[in-house]
Design an enzyme around this catalytic site. Structure first.
Site, PDB file in Angstrom:
ATOM      1  N   ALA A  42       0.830  -1.137   0.055  1.00  0.00           N
ATOM      2  CA  ALA A  42       0.060   0.099   0.049  1.00  0.00           C
ATOM      3  C   ALA A  42       0.812   1.382  -0.055  1.00  0.00           C
ATOM      4  O   ALA A  42       2.226   1.216  -0.217  1.00  0.00           O
ATOM      5  CB  ALA A  42      -0.986  -0.094   1.082  1.00  0.00           C
ATOM      6  N   ASN A  43       0.226   2.268   0.356  1.00  0.00           N
ATOM      7  CA  ASN A  43       1.136   3.719   0.342  1.00  0.00           C
ATOM      8  C   ASN A  43       0.480   4.639   1.440  1.00  0.00           C
ATOM      9  O   ASN A  43      -0.626   4.119   2.202  1.00  0.00           O
ATOM     10  CB  ASN A  43       1.147   4.384  -1.207  1.00  0.00           C
ATOM     11  CG  ASN A  43      -0.278   4.734  -1.435  1.00  0.00           C
ATOM     12  OD1 ASN A  43      -1.270   5.338  -0.742  1.00  0.00           O
ATOM     13  ND2 ASN A  43      -0.739   4.177  -2.382  1.00  0.00           N
ATOM     14  N   ARG A  44       0.966   5.663   1.824  1.00  0.00           N
ATOM     15  CA  ARG A  44       0.648   6.451   2.656  1.00  0.00           C
ATOM     16  C   ARG A  44      -0.489   7.265   2.631  1.00  0.00           C
ATOM     17  O   ARG A  44      -0.771   8.211   3.433  1.00  0.00           O
ATOM     18  CB  ARG A  44       1.897   7.145   3.343  1.00  0.00           C
ATOM     19  CG  ARG A  44       3.147   6.675   3.612  1.00  0.00           C
ATOM     20  CD  ARG A  44       4.190   7.491   4.385  1.00  0.00           C
ATOM     21  NE  ARG A  44       5.330   6.671   4.389  1.00  0.00           N
ATOM     22  CZ  ARG A  44       5.479   5.759   5.285  1.00  0.00           C
ATOM     23  NH1 ARG A  44       4.674   5.700   6.293  1.00  0.00           N
ATOM     24  NH2 ARG A  44       6.904   5.153   5.655  1.00  0.00           N
ATOM     25  N   ALA A 108      -4.244   7.697  -4.605  1.00  0.00           N
ATOM     26  CA  ALA A 108      -2.721   7.443  -4.677  1.00  0.00           C
ATOM     27  C   ALA A 108      -2.834   5.818  -5.179  1.00  0.00           C
ATOM     28  O   ALA A 108      -2.695   5.022  -4.322  1.00  0.00           O
ATOM     29  CB  ALA A 108      -2.093   7.305  -3.620  1.00  0.00           C
TER      30      ALA A 108
END
Ligand code: CTP
Length: 232
Positions: A42-44, A108
């Site tokens: 995943a990402n932030r 995102a």
């Protein structure tokens, strides 16, 4: 609630406001790309900016469809919410939500997914490490921007950059074929990713407009007003 929020909520309920009768799609949040049934990449992204944009558009009377990955915060009240996990699910949900008058791509999206995600939990083996092979995810913004029929009249993307922010974002707008791109510097020192504030530059075919640093809600209000002007 603040008076302006009350006005926005009342307008949305009454179908009033400058975006009344317009359908707007917003993507938001991160995507989760499975490695196995219990692990993912995943990402932030917290989903804060996309959520604020959906709320602001709804406040101006738009019918909003909100396609969101697994975000940290709940979606706005009173709009259509489609929850997805991976980038491929987000593309499918986005295409199913069209046609729309405008589409804002604040998600995102993970650029890559694990090539053969396991349907069983990967187990530790003595001395061995799993080798993950990646493949590219579909580009949702570029896909919608390039639609030959039924393309939304206004397509807006974000450009999350850490270096040469304006140059990279200007090139990204052209490469992806969207009408506007909001460039933001997501270097850790800015505190933007996962934070409450944002500092963006709006890039259109006419050039770049730098907005002062403000809250994500204020960025959303300003963008929603610009979208209303453009669709009027
Ligand atoms: N985006 C998308 N689908 C993808 C990747 C990105 O729809 N598979 C959209 C994002 O929602 C955003 C814009 O494209 O509006 C730019 O995303 P960004 O992460 O800045 O760019 P990338 O395409 O990932 O390019 P790069 O990694 O080269 O910076």
């Amino acid at each position: 609630a603040e008076p302006l929020e009350i006005v926005a909520a009342a307008q949305a309920r009454l179908g009033a406001g400058p975006l009344a009768g317009k359908r707007v799609l917003v993507t938001s949040g991160p995507t989760h790309e499975p490695i196995d049934p219990v692990r993912y990449i995943a990402n932030r992204s917290s989903g804060a900016q996309g959520t604020a944009i959906a709320r602001a558009l709804s406040g101006l009377g738009a019918e909003v469809v909100f396609v969101t990955g697994p975000a940290d915060i709940p979606p706005p009240e009173g709009i259509e919410v489609v929850r997805v996990g991976s980038a491929r699910e987000m593309l499918e949900a986005t295409q199913a939500a069209l046609p729309a008058d405008a589409a804002i791509f604040a998600a995102a999206v993970a650029d890559w997914r694990v090539k053969s995600a396991s349907d069983r939990k990967l187990k530790k083996t003595k001395g061995g490490m799993p080798a993950l092979e990646f493949e590219e995810n579909p580009d949702i913004l570029a896909t919608v921007s390039g639609m030959e029929s039924g393309r939304p009249a206004l397509v807006v993307g974000f450009a999350a950059e850490t270096d040469d922010v304006i140059d990279n974002a200007t090139a990204k707008r052209q490469r992806k074929g969207c009408d506007w791109i909001l460039a933001n510097d997501v270097s850790p020192a800015t505190g933007i990713m996962g934070g409450q504030e944002n500092a963006v530059t709006l890039i259109t075919a006419d050039g770049a407009e730098e907005w002062p640093r403000m809250t994500k809600a204020q960025v959303a209000d300003r963008l929603a007003q610009k979208i209303a002007d453009a669709l009027a």
